[in-house]
Scaffold this active site. Structure first.
Site, PDB file in Angstrom:
ATOM      1  N   LYS A 115       4.677  38.962  -3.771  1.00 29.30           N
ATOM      2  CA  LYS A 115       3.262  38.842  -4.069  1.00 29.30           C
ATOM      3  C   LYS A 115       2.489  40.025  -3.486  1.00 29.30           C
ATOM      4  O   LYS A 115       3.085  40.913  -2.869  1.00 29.30           O
ATOM      5  CB  LYS A 115       2.734  37.499  -3.555  1.00 29.30           C
ATOM      6  CG  LYS A 115       3.332  36.309  -4.322  1.00 29.30           C
ATOM      7  CD  LYS A 115       2.785  34.995  -3.857  1.00 29.30           C
ATOM      8  CE  LYS A 115       1.318  34.805  -4.237  1.00 29.30           C
ATOM      9  NZ  LYS A 115       1.120  34.700  -5.706  1.00 29.30           N
ATOM     10  N   LYS A 142       2.112  24.948  -4.058  1.00 28.93           N
ATOM     11  CA  LYS A 142       0.895  24.317  -3.508  1.00 28.93           C
ATOM     12  C   LYS A 142       1.047  22.802  -3.582  1.00 28.93           C
ATOM     13  O   LYS A 142       0.462  22.127  -4.429  1.00 28.93           O
ATOM     14  CB  LYS A 142      -0.337  24.791  -4.275  1.00 28.93           C
ATOM     15  CG  LYS A 142      -0.606  26.287  -4.112  1.00 28.93           C
ATOM     16  CD  LYS A 142      -1.781  26.734  -4.956  1.00 28.93           C
ATOM     17  CE  LYS A 142      -2.017  28.239  -4.815  1.00 28.93           C
ATOM     18  NZ  LYS A 142      -3.121  28.719  -5.668  1.00 28.93           N
ATOM     19  N   ASP A 180      -1.357  38.590 -12.477  1.00 30.90           N
ATOM     20  CA  ASP A 180      -2.276  37.780 -11.677  1.00 30.90           C
ATOM     21  C   ASP A 180      -3.734  38.102 -11.982  1.00 30.90           C
ATOM     22  O   ASP A 180      -4.164  39.259 -11.897  1.00 30.90           O
ATOM     23  CB  ASP A 180      -1.997  37.998 -10.189  1.00 30.90           C
ATOM     24  CG  ASP A 180      -2.785  37.053  -9.313  1.00 30.90           C
ATOM     25  OD1 ASP A 180      -2.732  35.843  -9.561  1.00 30.90           O
ATOM     26  OD2 ASP A 180      -3.456  37.528  -8.384  1.00 30.90           O
ATOM     27  N   ARG A 234       0.811  -1.218   0.000  1.00 30.56           N
ATOM     28  CA  ARG A 234       0.000   0.000   0.000  1.00 30.56           C
ATOM     29  C   ARG A 234       0.842   1.265   0.000  1.00 30.56           C
ATOM     30  O   ARG A 234       0.528   2.229  -0.707  1.00 30.56           O
ATOM     31  CB  ARG A 234      -0.950  -0.011   1.207  1.00 30.56           C
ATOM     32  CG  ARG A 234      -1.804   1.250   1.382  1.00 30.56           C
ATOM     33  CD  ARG A 234      -2.428   1.759   0.107  1.00 30.56           C
ATOM     34  NE  ARG A 234      -3.163   0.738  -0.650  1.00 30.56           N
ATOM     35  CZ  ARG A 234      -3.500   0.855  -1.914  1.00 30.56           C
ATOM     36  NH1 ARG A 234      -3.149   1.937  -2.612  1.00 30.56           N
ATOM     37  NH2 ARG A 234      -4.164  -0.108  -2.526  1.00 30.56           N
ATOM     38  N   GLU A 286       4.511  40.315  -8.470  1.00 31.16           N
ATOM     39  CA  GLU A 286       3.128  40.155  -8.926  1.00 31.16           C
ATOM     40  C   GLU A 286       2.482  41.517  -9.134  1.00 31.16           C
ATOM     41  O   GLU A 286       2.650  42.424  -8.310  1.00 31.16           O
ATOM     42  CB  GLU A 286       2.342  39.361  -7.873  1.00 31.16           C
ATOM     43  CG  GLU A 286       0.863  39.200  -8.178  1.00 31.16           C
ATOM     44  CD  GLU A 286       0.145  38.455  -7.067  1.00 31.16           C
ATOM     45  OE1 GLU A 286       0.411  37.249  -6.912  1.00 31.16           O
ATOM     46  OE2 GLU A 286      -0.673  39.079  -6.358  1.00 31.16           O
TER      47      GLU A 286
END
Length: 281
Positions: free
Chosen positions: A165, A133, A220, A98, A198
């Site tokens: 950002k 992410k 963005d 597994r 950004e």
């Protein structure tokens, strides 16, 4: 596969999570001297990834197991293909099964989805990027899977590239302040890191173009018409990256604006694992 320093530690943690104080299902019904052979079989078409990780799972459980990899990372596979065979103690094969499948199914799912989206960009110069992410402690493996699928790795973490950002800009007091403080910081620390910033609209873009001091501009949540205008204004002076709200339905439209990169977080955080099973040979 690229060398990953903590791979054994990661696998051992996964095995400990699964085995606990023993694989009592196998211990209860499989004689300790029983030998057998198993094969890992694809149950769907896709791109295989994680074969060496799977092999390492089996050998960490029992280093006497003999693993033969038949399909290598990055190769296309089809339903029914045999990916690898494992020979040795039957109980060990079942104990490792597994955990090996969990790694390989997820990584193959990422590679498969990346490859599918990369093919949507055929004939264009735009490259498909991953993001940060990722699953905690799985980042290097998941980014490796993106690479196997034909995608391009973005920065690995917070340490290997500057990404200014919206929150950085707002907390720093604006675009100019964020850029200037960043450049002063890099000079003071004697660090050679690329800077990406950004922007959220054409006005912010113009501020960056007037001030300079960056290597890449992330556009963005721009719609395609605004993105095309932004790329025109930048005119190859800086690398360009589109991000935010881009789906597989709109991916090619965004790429046709001439943007250099499109980053898609879903490559690593919204993936269906590829179906693979292990059966007696």
């Amino acid at each position: 596969m690229q060398h990953i320093d903590n791979l054994d530690q990661l696998i051992k943690m996964a095995l400990a999570e699964d085995i606990g104080d023993g694989d009592h299902s196998s211990l209860a019904c499989i004689p300790p001297e029983a030998e057998n052979s198993a094969k890992m079989v694809a149950k769907a078409d896709g791109i295989i990834c994680g074969t060496e990780v799977g092999e390492r799972v089996f050998t960490l459980v029992d280093n006497s197991l003999k693993v033969n990899i038949l399909k290598h990372d990055g190769e296309p596979i089809h339903k029914g293909d045999i990916i690898m065979t494992i020979d040795g103690h039957a109980g060990s094969i079942l104990t490792a099964e597994r955990t090996a499948l969990n790694f390989m199914q997820r990584l193959s799912g990422i590679a498969t989805e990346t490859n599918r989206m990369v093919k949507m960009l055929e004939g264009l110069d735009t490259k498909l990027l991953d993001t940060r992410k990722t699953t905690p402690n799985m980042r290097l493996l998941e980014k490796y899977a993106v690479h196997c699928g034909g995608g391009t790795n973005h920065r690995i973490g917070l340490y290997d590239m500057i990404m200014l950002k919206d929150n950085h800009i707002d907390f720093a007091g604006g675009i100019v302040a964020a850029i200037d403080r960043t450049r002063n910081y890099l000079k003071a620390k004697n660090k050679d890191l690329r800077i990406e910033i950004e922007v959220r609209n054409l006005d912010e873009l113009q501020t960056v173009l007037n001030h300079g001091g960056v290597d890449r501009i992330m556009l963005d949540n721009f719609d395609t018409d605004t993105l095309r205008e932004a790329v025109r204004r930048i005119d190859h002076r800086y690398e360009t990256e589109a991000s935010g709200g881009i789906t597989e339905q709109t991916l090619r439209q965004y790429a046709e604006t001439g943007v250099d990169f499109i980053s898609v977080g879903a490559l690593t955080h919204h993936i269906k694992s590829l179906d693979i099973s292990l059966i007696k040979n």
